[in-house]
Design an enzyme around this catalytic site. Structure first.
Site, PDB file in Angstrom:
ATOM      1  N   ASP A   1       3.670   2.069  -5.418  1.00 36.90           N
ATOM      2  CA  ASP A   1       2.308   1.963  -4.907  1.00 36.90           C
ATOM      3  C   ASP A   1       2.178   2.804  -3.634  1.00 36.90           C
ATOM      4  OD1 ASP A   1       4.032  -0.017  -3.672  1.00 36.90           O
ATOM      5  OD2 ASP A   1       2.255  -0.782  -2.658  1.00 36.90           O
TER       6      ASP A   1
ATOM      7  N   GLU B   1       4.386  -2.927  -2.376  1.00 32.55           N
ATOM      8  CA  GLU B   1       5.086  -2.840  -1.094  1.00 32.55           C
ATOM      9  C   GLU B   1       4.101  -2.625   0.044  1.00 32.55           C
ATOM     10  OE1 GLU B   1       7.289  -1.003   2.282  1.00 32.55           O
ATOM     11  OE2 GLU B   1       5.591  -0.228   1.160  1.00 32.55           O
TER      12      GLU B   1
END
Length: 347
Positions: A60, A114
């Site tokens: 991400d 994250e």
């Protein structure tokens, strides 16, 4: 490899880019498992052979913000520019290419969220080899980190009657907020920690308020990130901040994470040997930002944070990594896989 990864947006959902990663790894002989953490947000764990190092990073990214052409990788003066280039799709690209260049056994965990709540590392099912240590790939400038700073995410809010900007006896609420932030950042208790990075620090990230250039605002707001060094007690620092006599300023803690350390397991000496073989020296440092290592350590996995590039360009409007650094990381990871203790082989 990086061009393909950057081309798939992953700042909201990661399913599309994870399917791409799965295809790339399956072609290289990996057994790939996808497990959803949330809708269209699957973690990916790929294994080849038995044993070997476990490499971990996240797929991400932060939003594009004002990044020009964020999903088109381009070259500029030796730099590769695009959203995720350094944080952390560049790290992932290096891991995939390194694995392709050696027949050694290896596992690659590619996590989601994250940049959000860290749910990927909270829920990932790592292979048994992770008990020997996990290499968390993040931009560290090739410094080896088995310490990670913690933080307090603070909001300071001040309210008052406002007033004319030309008054001489009122510095205004903005000035008071900045002074309060400086006071918090200089608390002696912050220095109870110890770190290779030196003194603790803070950063102001959001300032809001004001209605007119000729009026002192009646309500202002400031957000700040206060770093916590290893050894400093998060609870004691939080208590000291909340008990400060700041007058009309209210302090709210939005989020908090303690600083963490790890012995590094077998990963630490193995990575040091790989870096020493390539560079002739090993540098150790503190990881100054939160990473998935915090959650992995809480679950009992030894960890080391390491990677190419620096944190500065990450989250920026022209995120980049140098092509030389990306190639160097690929070489370092290939050596790590090839020279892993026991020299476990995929075939």
């Amino acid at each position: 490899m990086l061009e393909q990864l950057v081309a798939v947006p992953s700042h909201q959902r990661e399913s599309d880019v994870q399917r791409l990663v799965a295809r790339l790894l399956e072609r290289s002989g990996f057994r790939v498992r996808l497990r959803e953490v949330d809708q269209r947000r699957p973690n990916l764990v790929a294994t080849r052979g038995r044993g070997g190092p476990v490499l971990c990073t996240h797929v991400d990214t932060v939003p594009p913000f004002r990044h020009s052409r964020p999903f088109t990788l381009r070259r500029a003066r030796g730099r590769l520019v695009g959203r995720g280039a350094v944080d952390a799709k560049g790290q992932l690209a290096a891991a995939i290419v390194a694995a392709n260049s050696t027949p050694g056994a290896v596992s690659i965990a590619v996590l989601v969220d994250e940049e959000g709540q860290g749910r990927g590392s909270q829920k990932v099912r790592l292979p048994p080899a992770a008990g020997s240590g996990v290499l968390v790939l993040e931009p560290t400038g090739f410094a080896i980190c088995n310490e990670q700073a913690g933080y307090l995410d603070l909001e300071l809010v001040a309210q008052g009657p406002g007033g004319h900007v030309a008054t001489r006896d009122d510095p205004g609420l903005f000035r008071r907020l900045v002074e309060a932030a400086e006071h918090i950042g200089s608390l002696p208790i912050l220095r109870s920690g110890r770190s290779r990075a030196g003194e603790p620090w803070y950063r102001v990230t959001v300032v809001q308020g004001g209605e007119d250039p000729w009026r002192l605002p009646g309500r202002v707001r400031l957000r700040m990130q206060l770093a916590l060094l290893p050894g400093a007690s998060m609870d004691h620092v939080r208590e000291a901040v909340e008990q400060l006599p700041l007058g009309p300023i209210r302090v709210r803690v939005h989020d908090a994470e303690p600083a963490v350390t790890s012995e590094g397991g077998e990963m630490l000496p193995a990575l040091e040997r790989a870096v020493l073989q390539l560079d002739g020296q090993v540098r150790r440092s503190l990881m100054t930002s939160w990473t998935d290592a915090a959650n992995l350590g809480a679950r009992g996995y030894p960890w080391v944070v390491f990677g190419a590039g620096d944190l500065g360009p990450a989250h920026s409007d022209e995120e980049w990594i140098t092509e030389d650094d990306l190639r160097h990381l690929t070489e370092a990871l290939a050596v790590l896989i090839e020279e892993w203790p026991g020299r476990a082989r995929a075939l």
